[in-house]
Write a protein that holds these residues in place. Structure first.
Motif, mmCIF file in Angstrom:
data_model
loop_
_atom_site.group_PDB
_atom_site.id
_atom_site.type_symbol
_atom_site.label_atom_id
_atom_site.label_comp_id
_atom_site.label_asym_id
_atom_site.label_seq_id
_atom_site.Cartn_x
_atom_site.Cartn_y
_atom_site.Cartn_z
ATOM 1 N N MET A 33 1.104 -1.209 -0.083
ATOM 2 C CA MET A 33 0.066 0.127 -0.228
ATOM 3 C C MET A 33 0.815 1.197 0.335
ATOM 4 O O MET A 33 1.247 1.071 0.685
ATOM 5 C CB MET A 33 -1.032 0.546 1.894
ATOM 6 C CG MET A 33 -1.752 -1.227 1.541
ATOM 7 S SD MET A 33 -3.314 0.037 2.513
ATOM 8 C CE MET A 33 -2.030 -0.341 3.822
ATOM 9 N N TRP B 259 -2.882 5.570 2.206
ATOM 10 C CA TRP B 259 -3.689 4.820 2.538
ATOM 11 C C TRP B 259 -3.982 3.132 2.782
ATOM 12 O O TRP B 259 -3.304 3.435 4.558
ATOM 13 C CB TRP B 259 -3.093 3.361 0.810
ATOM 14 C CG TRP B 259 -2.848 4.565 -0.228
ATOM 15 C CD1 TRP B 259 -2.941 6.207 -0.788
ATOM 16 C CD2 TRP B 259 -3.194 3.864 -1.513
ATOM 17 N NE1 TRP B 259 -2.257 6.256 -1.678
ATOM 18 C CE2 TRP B 259 -3.174 5.295 -2.548
ATOM 19 C CE3 TRP B 259 -3.760 2.938 -1.872
ATOM 20 C CZ2 TRP B 259 -2.723 5.496 -3.908
ATOM 21 C CZ3 TRP B 259 -3.955 2.398 -3.780
ATOM 22 C CH2 TRP B 259 -3.781 4.007 -4.132
ATOM 23 N N THR B 260 -5.520 3.689 2.915
ATOM 24 C CA THR B 260 -6.341 2.792 4.288
ATOM 25 C C THR B 260 -7.063 1.461 4.043
ATOM 26 O O THR B 260 -7.544 1.192 2.848
ATOM 27 C CB THR B 260 -6.704 3.815 5.406
ATOM 28 O OG1 THR B 260 -7.553 4.591 4.053
ATOM 29 C CG2 THR B 260 -6.203 4.920 6.116
ATOM 30 N N ALA C 282 -7.295 -1.397 -1.468
ATOM 31 C CA ALA C 282 -7.421 0.146 -0.051
ATOM 32 C C ALA C 282 -8.002 1.177 -0.587
ATOM 33 O O ALA C 282 -8.008 1.961 -2.107
ATOM 34 C CB ALA C 282 -5.873 0.118 -0.217
ATOM 35 N N LEU C 283 -8.102 2.003 -0.132
ATOM 36 C CA LEU C 283 -8.680 3.780 -0.151
ATOM 37 C C LEU C 283 -7.572 4.892 0.227
ATOM 38 O O LEU C 283 -6.770 4.571 0.534
ATOM 39 C CB LEU C 283 -9.628 3.902 1.176
ATOM 40 C CG LEU C 283 -10.545 3.633 1.173
ATOM 41 C CD1 LEU C 283 -11.870 4.083 2.464
ATOM 42 C CD2 LEU C 283 -11.823 3.539 0.343
ATOM 43 N N ASP C 284 -7.201 5.190 -1.545
ATOM 44 C CA ASP C 284 -6.120 6.048 -1.675
ATOM 45 C C ASP C 284 -6.426 8.213 -0.527
ATOM 46 O O ASP C 284 -7.460 7.544 0.495
ATOM 47 C CB ASP C 284 -6.088 6.479 -2.947
ATOM 48 C CG ASP C 284 -7.637 7.153 -3.609
ATOM 49 O OD1 ASP C 284 -8.322 7.724 -3.081
ATOM 50 O OD2 ASP C 284 -7.185 7.048 -4.971
ATOM 51 N N LEU C 285 -5.760 8.689 -0.860
ATOM 52 C CA LEU C 285 -6.144 10.086 0.321
ATOM 53 C C LEU C 285 -6.863 10.539 -0.088
ATOM 54 O O LEU C 285 -7.549 11.735 0.240
ATOM 55 C CB LEU C 285 -5.005 10.698 -0.657
ATOM 56 C CG LEU C 285 -2.898 10.132 0.224
ATOM 57 C CD1 LEU C 285 -2.284 11.147 -1.088
ATOM 58 C CD2 LEU C 285 -3.513 9.786 1.884
ATOM 59 N N ARG D 153 -11.174 3.459 -3.590
ATOM 60 C CA ARG D 153 -10.652 2.540 -3.845
ATOM 61 C C ARG D 153 -9.718 2.067 -4.747
ATOM 62 O O ARG D 153 -10.106 1.995 -6.041
ATOM 63 C CB ARG D 153 -11.783 1.197 -3.225
ATOM 64 C CG ARG D 153 -11.035 -0.170 -3.318
ATOM 65 C CD ARG D 153 -12.342 -0.559 -2.338
ATOM 66 N NE ARG D 153 -12.707 -0.204 -0.814
ATOM 67 C CZ ARG D 153 -11.462 -0.344 0.069
ATOM 68 N NH1 ARG D 153 -11.117 -1.049 -0.183
ATOM 69 N NH2 ARG D 153 -12.154 0.047 1.396
ATOM 70 N N GLN D 154 -8.645 1.940 -4.535
ATOM 71 C CA GLN D 154 -7.712 1.638 -5.673
ATOM 72 C C GLN D 154 -7.478 -0.013 -5.501
ATOM 73 O O GLN D 154 -6.465 -0.178 -4.139
ATOM 74 C CB GLN D 154 -6.820 2.608 -5.340
ATOM 75 C CG GLN D 154 -6.977 4.337 -5.821
ATOM 76 C CD GLN D 154 -7.254 4.098 -7.452
ATOM 77 O OE1 GLN D 154 -7.487 3.801 -7.784
ATOM 78 N NE2 GLN D 154 -7.598 6.015 -7.052
#
Length: 247
Positions: free
Chosen positions: A128, A132-133, A145-148, A152-153
């Motif tokens: 990641m 990213w979370t 994962a969720l980008d800034l 979701r990417q």
């Protein structure tokens, strides 16, 4: 007489090995993705190979890996998955070798690497970007994962392997296996593609140990061991009588 003693001794050894395998299975009954072992005996000592053996009984005890599908346990962890079918997740061991596991509990480290099987890297590695979370895995093995911006990417896709003869895998411990000359052809692919089933996400595969079966096998092995021990005692007594007669 030596034949009686040899047969009884080999039977005792075989049933002791069976009890050891059963104990190993029972001890791991609650371990995720554990695959049980089945003890088998292989024929009798061959007089052609060892004409001076002078005994009957069990030639050798081996243990087969049983890869039957186990029940899944829901964890609701977005980075957990249970493998359906006979595939194995490909991971990179600490020495750099590619090894295989059924254990589908992933987790990120402080650098964002998605890790499997007690801190081992995936093969291929997936990471990641910073900040990213909420990483998760879907039924096709795609990790995202969720980008800034909160979008979701996709980060990468898990790689799986199937073996012509999975019983030939070498057990490494910690739920890991290594291929060998006996595993035959290896097919590598992704989940939900031809030859590979979709993953069951938010769950982990349990152990395939059947406690009722193991306890039944234990009772049978204990009784067989006792019978072999009594046979050995009878053979020893007969040998003592024969020895005394010849003196």
């Amino acid at each position: 007489m030596p034949s009686i003693l040899g047969a009884a001794a080999s039977g005792m050894t075989h049933n002791q090995n069976k009890l050891d395998v059963i104990s190993h299975n029972v001890a791991n009954a609650n371990a995720f993705s554990f695959k049980k072992l089945r003890p088998l005996h292989e024929g009798v000592p061959s007089p052609e190979i060892d004409p001076d053996a002078g005994r009957l009984g069990v030639a050798e005890t081996t243990s087969d890996l049983i890869f039957s599908q186990a029940m899944t346990q829901v964890t609701d962890n977005p980075l957990n998955f249970a493998i359906e079918g006979d595939a194995f997740l490909r991971v990179r061991d600490f020495d750099g070798a590619i090894v295989y596991t059924r254990f589908g509990a992933l987790e990120p480290d402080v650098d964002g690497n998605i890790l499997a099987a007690n801190g081992r890297f995936l093969e291929p590695a997936i990471q990641m970007p910073p900040l990213w979370t909420q990483p998760q895995v879907d039924a096709a093995g795609i990790i995202s994962a969720l980008d800034l911006d909160g979008v979701r990417q996709e980060l990468g896709q898990l790689s799986f392997a199937r073996f012509r003869n999975p019983q030939g895998l070498q057990i490494l411990g910690e739920g890991l296996y290594l291929d060998s000359a006996n595993t035959g052809e290896i097919t590598v692919g992704a989940a939900a593609t031809e030859g590979f089933a979709a993953l069951r996400t938010g769950a982990l595969e349990g152990s395939n140990v059947d406690m009722a079966e193991e306890f039944t096998n234990m009772i049978v092995a204990q009784r067989a061991y006792s019978a072999c021990a009594k046979t050995f005692a009878v053979g020893d007594a007969m040998l003592a009588i024969a020895t005394n007669i010849t003196q």
